[in-house]
Design a protein around this motif. Structure first.
Motif, PDB file in Angstrom:
ATOM      1  N   MET A 128       0.828  -1.205   0.000  1.00 41.40           N
ATOM      2  CA  MET A 128       0.000   0.000   0.000  1.00 41.40           C
ATOM      3  C   MET A 128       0.864   1.257   0.000  1.00 41.40           C
ATOM      4  O   MET A 128       0.562   2.231  -0.701  1.00 41.40           O
ATOM      5  N   GLY A 129       1.942   1.247   0.777  1.00 41.10           N
ATOM      6  CA  GLY A 129       2.825   2.406   0.812  1.00 41.10           C
ATOM      7  C   GLY A 129       3.443   2.681  -0.545  1.00 41.10           C
ATOM      8  O   GLY A 129       3.523   3.841  -0.984  1.00 41.10           O
ATOM      9  N   TYR A 130       3.869   1.618  -1.227  1.00 39.78           N
ATOM     10  CA  TYR A 130       4.435   1.790  -2.570  1.00 39.78           C
ATOM     11  C   TYR A 130       3.393   2.347  -3.537  1.00 39.78           C
ATOM     12  O   TYR A 130       3.675   3.283  -4.305  1.00 39.78           O
ATOM     13  N   LEU A 131       2.177   1.777  -3.516  1.00 39.95           N
ATOM     14  CA  LEU A 131       1.145   2.237  -4.445  1.00 39.95           C
ATOM     15  C   LEU A 131       0.720   3.673  -4.152  1.00 39.95           C
ATOM     16  O   LEU A 131       0.419   4.439  -5.076  1.00 39.95           O
ATOM     17  N   MET A 132       0.697   4.063  -2.883  1.00 38.76           N
ATOM     18  CA  MET A 132       0.336   5.446  -2.557  1.00 38.76           C
ATOM     19  C   MET A 132       1.344   6.424  -3.155  1.00 38.76           C
ATOM     20  O   MET A 132       0.961   7.454  -3.715  1.00 38.76           O
ATOM     21  N   LEU A 133       2.631   6.111  -3.047  1.00 38.92           N
ATOM     22  CA  LEU A 133       3.651   6.971  -3.656  1.00 38.92           C
ATOM     23  C   LEU A 133       3.512   6.974  -5.178  1.00 38.92           C
ATOM     24  O   LEU A 133       3.584   8.027  -5.826  1.00 38.92           O
ATOM     25  N   THR A 134       3.305   5.798  -5.753  1.00 41.93           N
ATOM     26  CA  THR A 134       3.162   5.686  -7.204  1.00 41.93           C
ATOM     27  C   THR A 134       1.972   6.475  -7.716  1.00 41.93           C
ATOM     28  O   THR A 134       2.067   7.226  -8.701  1.00 41.93           O
ATOM     29  N   PHE A 135       0.826   6.329  -7.061  1.00 42.74           N
ATOM     30  CA  PHE A 135      -0.372   7.015  -7.527  1.00 42.74           C
ATOM     31  C   PHE A 135      -0.287   8.517  -7.293  1.00 42.74           C
ATOM     32  O   PHE A 135      -0.895   9.294  -8.033  1.00 42.74           O
ATOM     33  N   PHE A 136       0.463   8.928  -6.268  1.00 45.08           N
ATOM     34  CA  PHE A 136       0.695  10.365  -6.083  1.00 45.08           C
ATOM     35  C   PHE A 136       1.462  10.920  -7.291  1.00 45.08           C
ATOM     36  O   PHE A 136       1.129  11.986  -7.808  1.00 45.08           O
ATOM     37  N   CYS A 137       2.466  10.186  -7.744  1.00 39.94           N
ATOM     38  CA  CYS A 137       3.226  10.608  -8.929  1.00 39.94           C
ATOM     39  C   CYS A 137       2.339  10.614 -10.167  1.00 39.94           C
ATOM     40  O   CYS A 137       2.409  11.538 -10.994  1.00 39.94           O
ATOM     41  N   VAL A 138       1.486   9.591 -10.317  1.00 39.86           N
ATOM     42  CA  VAL A 138       0.572   9.538 -11.466  1.00 39.86           C
ATOM     43  C   VAL A 138      -0.376  10.732 -11.447  1.00 39.86           C
ATOM     44  O   VAL A 138      -0.662  11.343 -12.484  1.00 39.86           O
ATOM     45  N   GLY A 139      -0.857  11.097 -10.248  1.00 38.99           N
ATOM     46  CA  GLY A 139      -1.739  12.250 -10.132  1.00 38.99           C
ATOM     47  C   GLY A 139      -1.070  13.545 -10.538  1.00 38.99           C
ATOM     48  O   GLY A 139      -1.694  14.415 -11.149  1.00 38.99           O
ATOM     49  N   LEU A 140       0.225  13.684 -10.214  1.00 37.28           N
ATOM     50  CA  LEU A 140       0.969  14.863 -10.650  1.00 37.28           C
ATOM     51  C   LEU A 140       1.189  14.859 -12.153  1.00 37.28           C
ATOM     52  O   LEU A 140       1.205  15.907 -12.799  1.00 37.28           O
ATOM     53  N   LEU A 141       1.354  13.679 -12.724  1.00 35.36           N
ATOM     54  CA  LEU A 141       1.698  13.571 -14.136  1.00 35.36           C
ATOM     55  C   LEU A 141       0.511  13.745 -15.069  1.00 35.36           C
ATOM     56  O   LEU A 141       0.626  14.375 -16.127  1.00 35.36           O
ATOM     57  N   PHE A 142      -0.625  13.184 -14.695  1.00 31.69           N
ATOM     58  CA  PHE A 142      -1.681  12.995 -15.682  1.00 31.69           C
ATOM     59  C   PHE A 142      -2.181  14.309 -16.266  1.00 31.69           C
ATOM     60  O   PHE A 142      -2.236  14.491 -17.483  1.00 31.69           O
ATOM     61  N   GLY A 143      -2.572  15.266 -15.420  1.00 30.03           N
ATOM     62  CA  GLY A 143      -3.069  16.533 -15.935  1.00 30.03           C
ATOM     63  C   GLY A 143      -2.017  17.301 -16.700  1.00 30.03           C
ATOM     64  O   GLY A 143      -2.297  17.913 -17.745  1.00 30.03           O
ATOM     65  N   ASN A 144      -0.763  17.268 -16.205  1.00 34.21           N
ATOM     66  CA  ASN A 144       0.299  18.026 -16.857  1.00 34.21           C
ATOM     67  C   ASN A 144       0.689  17.423 -18.198  1.00 34.21           C
ATOM     68  O   ASN A 144       0.950  18.148 -19.164  1.00 34.21           O
ATOM     69  N   LEU A 145       0.758  16.099 -18.283  1.00 33.19           N
ATOM     70  CA  LEU A 145       1.078  15.462 -19.556  1.00 33.19           C
ATOM     71  C   LEU A 145       0.011  15.780 -20.603  1.00 33.19           C
ATOM     72  O   LEU A 145       0.326  16.087 -21.761  1.00 33.19           O
ATOM     73  N   ASN A 146      -1.246  15.703 -20.195  1.00 38.02           N
ATOM     74  CA  ASN A 146      -2.327  16.007 -21.135  1.00 38.02           C
ATOM     75  C   ASN A 146      -2.275  17.464 -21.577  1.00 38.02           C
ATOM     76  O   ASN A 146      -2.463  17.779 -22.764  1.00 38.02           O
ATOM     77  N   ALA A 147      -2.008  18.366 -20.624  1.00 39.98           N
ATOM     78  CA  ALA A 147      -1.939  19.792 -20.964  1.00 39.98           C
ATOM     79  C   ALA A 147      -0.772  20.073 -21.905  1.00 39.98           C
ATOM     80  O   ALA A 147      -0.900  20.857 -22.862  1.00 39.98           O
TER      81      ALA A 147
END
Length: 398
Positions: free
Chosen positions: A308-327
């Motif tokens: 869970m700790g690994y996935l929380m860090l991973t999904f935090f990074c995905v959340g930072l990436l997704f909107g910015n990559l699309n923009a």
């Protein structure tokens, strides 16, 4: 329509995708049993097939949004989505259910593609990234609670009642969109619908190397996340024996993604889209490689808290990436926002779906295939982003 109402409406339109996926996750075992699915991993197709329809549908709605205006293609998409939902609700075999899910995906691609084009009509650059991040922050509340809602619907009335929920939300959001949101593409800016214009628009997206590079990055980032979505119920129920707690564990991880999306709206003003994205992808890849090495050497079966700790860090990074990559992918495509949104969305999904299916179908009762997928895809995405950011910046177009 003011900014606050616009963000909430856009998030609700985006959330139809999340609701149609995440509310189904607790129902997969029951659907497999009722429809007599013999191979356990085949129930993952209930998730994957909708993504497939979604990715293909975007290519049709993009040119329509540029030629007919933004609202009419969205109405068409809502109609197809509601028809597909009815087919799913009354299905008696897995192939019929998958056909309905495919139609759901094709249909919901309309509102999603149109809303991306509307966002590009109204905003650009860092403002667009902030709006997308605000939308993601609201939107992420849906996947946080959707599995719990789905589980409750199953307890009350069986898995078919989940599709009644989809119908209700679809009608409500359609009504809100049709009444409150004005058309954002005036007739003088519309492009006549023709195969030639569509091909020209697609060719231009491929010609703009930064748009293409960030689109491929999006597909690579999303691939293992898609595999996680399709296999999450099997992992938490089969690997960790936490079937009852699954909706809550899923919600914790979804909130980690949502927290990052909200934080991105503030961080992008300070660091800029490119720098923030590069920091995020490096963290994403490094954590995946480290966790993969831990699985191979120290802890072949890590405890749930570490996973869970690994996935929380991973999904935090995905959340930072997704909107910015699309923009960043959409930034130079303002003059063809409809086709641009369609190509960016379709190409990224055509990358992520087959790779996600490959990772998900490799599920063998352990988390190793998933973590291997995260490590490989994140490393490739980091290398591609580093190359893309070295290209000359494309001037944004309107």
């Amino acid at each position: 329509m003011g900014i606050t109402e616009f963000v909430i409406l856009a998030a609700m339109m985006q959330s139809l995708v999340a609701l149609s996926i995440d509310a189904m996750l607790p129902a997969l075992p029951a659907i497999g049993s009722d429809l007599q699915v013999t191979r356990a991993n085949d129930v993952q197709l209930i998730i994957m097939v909708m993504f497939m329809g979604f990715s293909l549908g975007q290519m049709a709605y993009g040119p329509l949004a540029d030629s007919m205006g933004r609202k009419r293609p969205a109405f068409i998409g809502f109609g197809i989505y509601l028809v597909g939902t009815l087919i799913c609700a009354f299905s008696s075999t897995l192939p019929v259910l998958l056909a309905g899910r495919f139609l759901q995906g094709i249909g919901i691609a309309g509102p999603r593609t149109v809303m991306n084009a509307i966002i590009r009509d109204r905003f650009e650059g860092p403002d667009m990234a902030r709006i997308i991040s605000f939308i993601m922050a609201v939107f992420i509340l849906v996947p946080a609670i959707a599995p719990t809602v789905g589980q409750g619907m199953i307890w009350l009335a069986g898995w078919r009642s989940i599709f009644a929920l989809f119908l209700v939300q679809g009608v409500l959001v359609l009504s809100w969109f049709s009444i409150r949101l004005d058309e954002t593409l005036p007739p003088e800016r519309r492009i006549p619908l023709s195969l030639h214009n569509s091909i020209r628009g697609i060719r231009e997206v491929f010609r703009i190397r930064t748009a293409l590079g960030y689109t491929i990055c999006t597909g690579l980032v999303f691939s293992p996340f898609l595999a996680y979505l399709s296999a999450a119920q099997q992992i938490f129920s089969g690997v960790y024996d936490r079937a009852e707690e699954f909706p809550y564990l899923f919600a914790i991880l979804a909130l980690s993604l949502g927290t990052a999306s909200f934080a991105s709206s503030r961080l992008v003003s300070r660091f800029g889209m490119r720098r923030l994205s590069l920091i995020s992808i490096i963290t994403y890849a490094a954590s995946a490689l480290i966790f993969w090495l831990v699985l191979q050497t120290l802890l072949p079966e890590p405890p749930l808290v570490l996973f869970m700790g690994y996935l929380m860090l991973t999904f935090f990074c995905v959340g930072l990436l997704f909107g910015n990559l699309n923009a960043m992918a959409m930034e130079p495509l303002g003059h063809i926002a409809g086709v641009g949104a369609a190509v960016v969305g379709t190409l990224s999904m055509l990358i992520s779906i087959p790779v996600g299916i490959l990772i998900g179908q490799a599920f063998d009762g352990s988390i190793r295939p998933l973590i291997t997928g995260f490590a490989l895809c994140s490393t490739l995405a980091a290398l591609l982003m580093a190359w893309t950011q070295r290209l000359p910046a494309e001037p944004p177009s309107r």
